[in-house]
Design a protein around this motif. Structure first.
Motif, PDB file in Angstrom:
ATOM      1  N   ALA A 287     -22.852  87.454-108.006  1.00  0.00           N
ATOM      2  CA  ALA A 287     -24.220  87.578-107.498  1.00  0.00           C
ATOM      3  C   ALA A 287     -25.071  88.449-108.416  1.00  0.00           C
ATOM      4  CB  ALA A 287     -24.202  88.154-106.078  1.00  0.00           C
ATOM      5  N   VAL A 288     -24.513  89.573-108.883  1.00  0.00           N
ATOM      6  CA  VAL A 288     -25.270  90.446-109.791  1.00  0.00           C
ATOM      7  C   VAL A 288     -25.520  89.736-111.115  1.00  0.00           C
ATOM      8  CG1 VAL A 288     -25.223  92.628-111.047  1.00  0.00           C
ATOM      9  CG2 VAL A 288     -24.400  92.537-108.690  1.00  0.00           C
ATOM     10  N   GLY A 289     -24.537  88.997-111.602  1.00  0.00           N
ATOM     11  CA  GLY A 289     -24.724  88.259-112.843  1.00  0.00           C
ATOM     12  C   GLY A 289     -25.805  87.200-112.752  1.00  0.00           C
ATOM     13  N   MET A 290     -26.053  86.695-111.541  1.00  0.00           N
ATOM     14  CA  MET A 290     -27.106  85.705-111.345  1.00  0.00           C
ATOM     15  C   MET A 290     -28.385  86.341-110.819  1.00  0.00           C
ATOM     16  SD  MET A 290     -24.983  82.424-109.965  1.00  0.00           S
ATOM     17  CE  MET A 290     -26.285  81.357-110.595  1.00  0.00           C
ATOM     18  N   GLN A 291     -28.471  87.681-110.938  1.00  0.00           N
ATOM     19  CA  GLN A 291     -29.672  88.429-110.535  1.00  0.00           C
ATOM     20  C   GLN A 291     -29.991  88.284-109.048  1.00  0.00           C
ATOM     21  OE1 GLN A 291     -31.666  90.314-113.297  1.00  0.00           O
ATOM     22  NE2 GLN A 291     -29.470  90.135-113.654  1.00  0.00           N
ATOM     23  N   GLN A 292     -28.954  88.242-108.222  1.00  0.00           N
ATOM     24  CA  GLN A 292     -29.113  88.155-106.771  1.00  0.00           C
ATOM     25  C   GLN A 292     -28.656  89.477-106.141  1.00  0.00           C
ATOM     26  OE1 GLN A 292     -30.310  85.365-105.044  1.00  0.00           O
ATOM     27  NE2 GLN A 292     -30.796  84.527-107.054  1.00  0.00           N
ATOM     28  N   GLY A 293     -29.404  90.554-106.424  1.00  0.00           N
ATOM     29  CA  GLY A 293     -29.009  91.881-105.974  1.00  0.00           C
ATOM     30  C   GLY A 293     -29.013  92.033-104.468  1.00  0.00           C
ATOM     31  N   GLY A 294     -29.993  91.459-103.794  1.00  0.00           N
ATOM     32  CA  GLY A 294     -30.053  91.560-102.338  1.00  0.00           C
ATOM     33  C   GLY A 294     -28.850  90.915-101.670  1.00  0.00           C
ATOM     34  N   VAL A 295     -28.435  89.756-102.198  1.00  0.00           N
ATOM     35  CA  VAL A 295     -27.247  89.079-101.649  1.00  0.00           C
ATOM     36  C   VAL A 295     -26.007  89.932-101.869  1.00  0.00           C
ATOM     37  CG1 VAL A 295     -25.769  87.063-101.915  1.00  0.00           C
ATOM     38  CG2 VAL A 295     -28.238  86.795-101.939  1.00  0.00           C
ATOM     39  N   ALA A 296     -25.919  90.583-103.037  1.00  0.00           N
ATOM     40  CA  ALA A 296     -24.759  91.434-103.334  1.00  0.00           C
ATOM     41  C   ALA A 296     -24.660  92.579-102.334  1.00  0.00           C
ATOM     42  CB  ALA A 296     -24.866  91.967-104.759  1.00  0.00           C
ATOM     43  N   LEU A 297     -25.774  93.237-102.024  1.00  0.00           N
ATOM     44  CA  LEU A 297     -25.750  94.341-101.054  1.00  0.00           C
ATOM     45  C   LEU A 297     -25.363  93.850 -99.663  1.00  0.00           C
ATOM     46  CD1 LEU A 297     -28.840  96.600-101.885  1.00  0.00           C
ATOM     47  CD2 LEU A 297     -26.422  97.104-102.214  1.00  0.00           C
ATOM     48  N   MET A 298     -25.901  92.720 -99.268  1.00  0.00           N
ATOM     49  CA  MET A 298     -25.592  92.166 -97.951  1.00  0.00           C
ATOM     50  C   MET A 298     -24.120  91.798 -97.848  1.00  0.00           C
ATOM     51  SD  MET A 298     -27.744  89.162 -96.092  1.00  0.00           S
ATOM     52  CE  MET A 298     -27.449  88.658 -94.394  1.00  0.00           C
ATOM     53  N   LEU A 299     -23.574  91.234 -98.915  1.00  0.00           N
ATOM     54  CA  LEU A 299     -22.163  90.870 -98.926  1.00  0.00           C
ATOM     55  C   LEU A 299     -21.276  92.111 -98.912  1.00  0.00           C
ATOM     56  CD1 LEU A 299     -20.359  88.368 -99.006  1.00  0.00           C
ATOM     57  CD2 LEU A 299     -20.341  88.543-101.500  1.00  0.00           C
ATOM     58  N   LEU A 300     -21.699  93.173 -99.609  1.00  0.00           N
ATOM     59  CA  LEU A 300     -20.942  94.420 -99.600  1.00  0.00           C
ATOM     60  C   LEU A 300     -20.880  95.014 -98.196  1.00  0.00           C
ATOM     61  CD1 LEU A 300     -22.110  96.252-102.854  1.00  0.00           C
ATOM     62  CD2 LEU A 300     -19.847  95.354-102.369  1.00  0.00           C
ATOM     63  N   PHE A 301     -21.989  94.970 -97.479  1.00  0.00           N
ATOM     64  CA  PHE A 301     -22.040  95.544 -96.135  1.00  0.00           C
ATOM     65  C   PHE A 301     -21.142  94.776 -95.168  1.00  0.00           C
ATOM     66  CE2 PHE A 301     -24.217  95.212 -91.944  1.00  0.00           C
ATOM     67  CZ  PHE A 301     -23.901  96.481 -91.483  1.00  0.00           C
ATOM     68  N   THR A 302     -21.291  93.465 -95.135  1.00  0.00           N
ATOM     69  CA  THR A 302     -20.494  92.672 -94.187  1.00  0.00           C
ATOM     70  C   THR A 302     -19.015  92.710 -94.529  1.00  0.00           C
ATOM     71  OG1 THR A 302     -20.943  90.675 -95.512  1.00  0.00           O
ATOM     72  CG2 THR A 302     -22.433  91.149 -93.686  1.00  0.00           C
ATOM     73  N   HIS A 303     -18.698  92.712 -95.835  1.00  0.00           N
ATOM     74  CA  HIS A 303     -17.288  92.766 -96.230  1.00  0.00           C
ATOM     75  C   HIS A 303     -16.657  94.105 -95.869  1.00  0.00           C
ATOM     76  CE1 HIS A 303     -14.158  93.947 -99.188  1.00  0.00           C
ATOM     77  NE2 HIS A 303     -13.698  92.740 -98.936  1.00  0.00           N
ATOM     78  N   ALA A 304     -17.392  95.208 -96.057  1.00  0.00           N
ATOM     79  CA  ALA A 304     -16.829  96.532 -95.796  1.00  0.00           C
ATOM     80  C   ALA A 304     -16.433  96.690 -94.336  1.00  0.00           C
ATOM     81  CB  ALA A 304     -17.832  97.612 -96.197  1.00  0.00           C
ATOM     82  N   VAL A 305     -17.286  96.247 -93.420  1.00  0.00           N
ATOM     83  CA  VAL A 305     -16.990  96.387 -91.996  1.00  0.00           C
ATOM     84  C   VAL A 305     -15.791  95.531 -91.613  1.00  0.00           C
ATOM     85  CG1 VAL A 305     -17.902  96.053 -89.681  1.00  0.00           C
ATOM     86  CG2 VAL A 305     -19.393  96.941 -91.470  1.00  0.00           C
ATOM     87  N   ALA A 306     -15.794  94.270 -92.035  1.00  0.00           N
ATOM     88  CA  ALA A 306     -14.703  93.363 -91.660  1.00  0.00           C
ATOM     89  C   ALA A 306     -13.387  93.780 -92.299  1.00  0.00           C
ATOM     90  CB  ALA A 306     -15.059  91.929 -92.060  1.00  0.00           C
ATOM     91  N   LYS A 307     -13.409  94.198 -93.584  1.00  0.00           N
ATOM     92  CA  LYS A 307     -12.156  94.541 -94.258  1.00  0.00           C
ATOM     93  C   LYS A 307     -11.581  95.841 -93.704  1.00  0.00           C
ATOM     94  CE  LYS A 307     -10.509  92.408 -96.745  1.00  0.00           C
ATOM     95  NZ  LYS A 307     -10.591  92.206 -98.172  1.00  0.00           N
TER      96      LYS A 307
ATOM     97  N   PHE B 249     -21.227  85.038 -92.800  1.00  0.00           N
ATOM     98  CA  PHE B 249     -21.871  83.715 -92.787  1.00  0.00           C
ATOM     99  C   PHE B 249     -23.300  83.819 -93.291  1.00  0.00           C
ATOM    100  CE2 PHE B 249     -24.748  80.868 -90.535  1.00  0.00           C
ATOM    101  CZ  PHE B 249     -24.265  79.635 -90.942  1.00  0.00           C
ATOM    102  N   TRP B 250     -24.044  84.828 -92.820  1.00  0.00           N
ATOM    103  CA  TRP B 250     -25.446  84.958 -93.206  1.00  0.00           C
ATOM    104  C   TRP B 250     -25.580  85.387 -94.656  1.00  0.00           C
ATOM    105  CZ3 TRP B 250     -28.270  82.568 -89.900  1.00  0.00           C
ATOM    106  CH2 TRP B 250     -27.903  82.553 -88.546  1.00  0.00           C
ATOM    107  N   ALA B 251     -24.657  86.240 -95.132  1.00  0.00           N
ATOM    108  CA  ALA B 251     -24.714  86.653 -96.531  1.00  0.00           C
ATOM    109  C   ALA B 251     -24.499  85.468 -97.462  1.00  0.00           C
ATOM    110  CB  ALA B 251     -23.670  87.742 -96.788  1.00  0.00           C
ATOM    111  N   MET B 252     -23.488  84.661 -97.184  1.00  0.00           N
ATOM    112  CA  MET B 252     -23.212  83.507 -98.040  1.00  0.00           C
ATOM    113  C   MET B 252     -24.237  82.396 -97.861  1.00  0.00           C
ATOM    114  SD  MET B 252     -19.092  83.115 -98.201  1.00  0.00           S
ATOM    115  CE  MET B 252     -18.045  84.478 -98.738  1.00  0.00           C
ATOM    116  N   LEU B 253     -24.766  82.259 -96.643  1.00  0.00           N
ATOM    117  CA  LEU B 253     -25.794  81.240 -96.422  1.00  0.00           C
ATOM    118  C   LEU B 253     -27.047  81.548 -97.225  1.00  0.00           C
ATOM    119  CD1 LEU B 253     -26.901  78.759 -94.953  1.00  0.00           C
ATOM    120  CD2 LEU B 253     -27.587  80.271 -93.085  1.00  0.00           C
ATOM    121  N   GLY B 254     -27.484  82.802 -97.182  1.00  0.00           N
ATOM    122  CA  GLY B 254     -28.671  83.173 -97.955  1.00  0.00           C
ATOM    123  C   GLY B 254     -28.478  82.966 -99.441  1.00  0.00           C
TER     124      GLY B 254
END
Length: 635
Positions: free
Chosen positions: A326-346, A398-403
């Motif tokens: 995501a960062v390599g494709m300049q999608q910083g907002g998606v990266a942060l959202m994915l970090l948040f959802t992954h941290a809670v679930a993991k 789901f919402w992180a990957m959908l976005g």
């Protein structure tokens, strides 16, 4: 913003550090009569204060402009070393998450490590861990962030090697430390280069510098790759990914923080470095390749693991690979959202797996089974955590990957394929683990397994509720997409990958009598994935062998060339000294005779050089004469 909260925002990282310091009398054995639990309570108290402080600050700063807090450490002439702190909803929200998960992990540790003799030392290390992560969250200085990453490296080494009496634990801690040092060394090169070129290491100043600077392709490429190396080591990305698998030898409460927040810390720094990485297309392509290889490769490796913690740790590397992509494709907002959802679930998944290990005293999946009726709270936590990891509507991932997929479906459709593949493999792996642990018939180690105590169950219940509430949090923060703009074809792809993965994981034949298949072809594939594509052996044959060869050559040259020359000089000195010793008689006429002989020999050598020089001139003169006459005669 409330002035008091703003002025005291820099206190947040020091709560964990103070807690670690307060536990030292118990950790060092200075206080023995009370036992180690008072140290744990003191550290818990400081973590509660950090959580309350950061939560109040987060509520106050919401919907406000970010502000900076500047500390000048040293200033002389043109040298200005200052640290900038970022007080924004993102950074303070990260501190809330760090202190909240640290609080739950410490309560979890009270029950999980209740009878451990080094409980105070563990809580001291957890406080050190929390301080480094909280400081990393609010740091707006690359230099300060690098120093805090070094603190995390040291904390990882100490926590992984917590049970240092076990040889395998010592090896895992050493490998984790040395692997991270490779990335940290390259990152340090990038930090020093930026300090020389940009004149400042505060992110805000670096962003302004990146907008106007013009770098040569070689410089920008080397700088970008150096900045990537540090986060790659922290996030266990290929080729620096092997340490996270071995780090599972440490205590499980530390694994909760390591797999949810520590790896996210490296990705958070990568997110902040986006404007600098954009200077080099090669660096961005390296991020894309690295993230793709790690995401797909780690997902495949995870489905062949029979250790419950290692099966989950490889999925951590896979999801950090998606963040790198995501960062390599300049999608910083998606990266942060994915970090948040992954941290809670993991974090929830590791707490539930730790409960199983605590009850059954084993991490081997083939020795488990039938725990769903005996451990209902743990089973519920694992199911909810698994649902939060994959694209299962309406939970967070789901919402992180959908976005992400919705925005790149037309521009880069191959990214959607990567997301679908990684999500399907993750669903397959989690379903496989659930069947082996909770479903089926009970095994000898699980027949009388009770539910865990309240210290372990309470954090799991809290995180289960938080995981279910993640969609509401995203809606409150205006991060959910509008229903009218949703691409339902992408939704169908993502949901289908989850359902296919669950269906394959639920129907594939799993037998507990053997850990390897009887069919030769499947056994080869299983070994290939189970041994991580034999990358460790490839490293041993190539890099380790090359370093060992250079070390042997260096040792040989040091022993026989350097030491040999020095020993030769020493022996010559000893021999000459011993020889001169016998010439000392105490008689002046003997000394005078020695001086005369020495002067005579020296005069003879000088005279001989002059005579030979004279005769060489005469010979050269006659050779010229003979050559002249030979020319005359020829004419």
């Amino acid at each position: 913003m409330d002035q008091f909260l703003f002025l005291t925002s820099w206190w947040i990282p020091f709560y964990g550090l103070i807690g670690a310091i307060l536990t030292l009398p118990w950790a060092l054995g200075l206080v023995k009569r009370t036992g180690p639990r008072p140290a744990a309570y003191l550290n818990l108290l400081t973590t509660v204060l950090a959580f309350i402080h950061s939560l109040l600050l987060f509520v106050d700063i919401w919907n406000r402009e970010p502000e900076n807090f500047l500390f000048t450490w040293f200033k002389a002439v043109d040298f200005d070393l200052s640290f900038s702190l970022d007080i924004s909803p993102v950074s303070i929200g990260a501190t809330v998450m760090v202190s909240g998960l640290s609080l739950l992990a410490q309560i979890y540790a009270l029950g999980y490590m209740e009878k451990d003799w080094a409980l105070a030392r563990f809580f001291a290390l957890m406080g050190f861990f929390e301080a480094a992560l909280s400081g990393l969250a609010i740091s707006d200085s690359l230099f300060l962030s690098y120093a805090l990453l070094e603190m995390l490296t040291l904390s990882t080494y100490l926590l992984v090697g917590f049970w240092y009496a076990q040889p395998l634990v010592v090896t895992a801690a050493r490998d984790a430390f040395l692997t991270k040092r490779v990335g940290d060394l390259l990152l340090l090169m990038g930090v020093v280069t930026l300090s020389n070129m940009a004149g400042s290491l505060n992110f805000s100043n670096l962003y302004e510098w990146a907008q106007t600077v013009e770098l040569s392709p070689v410089t920008s490429t080397l700088l970008g790759l150096a900045l990537i190396a540090g986060p790659a080591g922290k996030c266990a990305q290929f080729p620096l990914h092997l340490w996270l698998d071995e780090a599972m030898e440490g205590p499980n409460p530390a694994s909760v923080m390591r797999n949810s927040m520590v790896v996210a810390g490296g990705a958070y720094i990568l997110y902040k470095l986006q404007p600098l990485l954009a200077l080099s297309p090669v660096a961005l392509n390296a991020l894309i390749i690295m993230g793709t290889v790690t995401a797909v490769g780690a997902s495949l490796v995870s489905i062949a693991q029979i250790d419950i913690k290692r099966a989950l740790s490889h999925s951590t590397s896979a999801y950090m690979g998606l963040v790198f992509l995501a960062v390599g494709m300049q999608q910083g907002g998606v990266a942060l959202m994915l970090l948040f959802t992954h941290a809670v679930a993991k974090a929830l998944l590791f707490m539930s797996s730790g409960s199983v290990i605590f009850t059954t005293n084993t991490q081997d999946l083939t020795e488990m089974g039938g725990l769903w009726s005996r451990m209902p709270a743990t089973t519920t936590a694992f199911v909810v955590g698994s649902a939060g990891m994959v694209t299962l509507l309406p939970l967070g991932s789901f919402w992180a990957m959908l976005g992400w997929a919705d925005g790149l479906a037309l521009v880069s459709p191959w990214v959607v394929g990567i997301l679908v593949l990684v999500n399907g493999l993750t669903a397959l792996n989690l379903t496989r683990v659930f069947r082996l642990v909770f479903w089926g018939e009970a095994q000898p180690k699980t027949r009388r397994a009770p539910e865990v105590t309240w210290q372990i169950a309470f954090p799991m219940v809290v995180l289960t509720i938080v995981t279910l509430l993640v969609p509401l949090m995203l809606q409150q923060w205006y991060l959910l997409p509008d229903w009218k703009s949703i691409n339902w074809y992408i939704v169908a792809f993502l949901l289908s990958s989850t359902l296919v993965g669950v269906a394959i994981g639920a129907s594939i034949y799993l037998h507990k009598a053997w850990s390897r298949s009887r069919i030769l072809a499947w056994r080869f594939v299983q070994d290939l994935l189970g041994y991580d594509f034999y990358i460790d052996r490839i490293y041993r044959i190539t890099i380790v062998s090359a370093v060992a060869l250079l070390s042997r050559f260096s040792a040989w040259s040091d022993r026989y060339l350097v030491d040999g020359f020095i020993n030769l000089v020493g022996m010559a000195t000893i021999f000459s000294g011993q020889s001169l010793k016998y010439s000392v008689s105490g008689r002046s006429q003997g000394y005078l005779l020695t001086i005369l002989i020495g002067v005579s020999v020296l005069g003879f050598l000088i005279s001989w050089s002059l005579v030979t020089g004279h005769w060489s001139l005469v010979i050269s003169h006659w050779s010229l004469v003979i050559g002249h006459w030979s020319l005359v005669i020829s004419h």
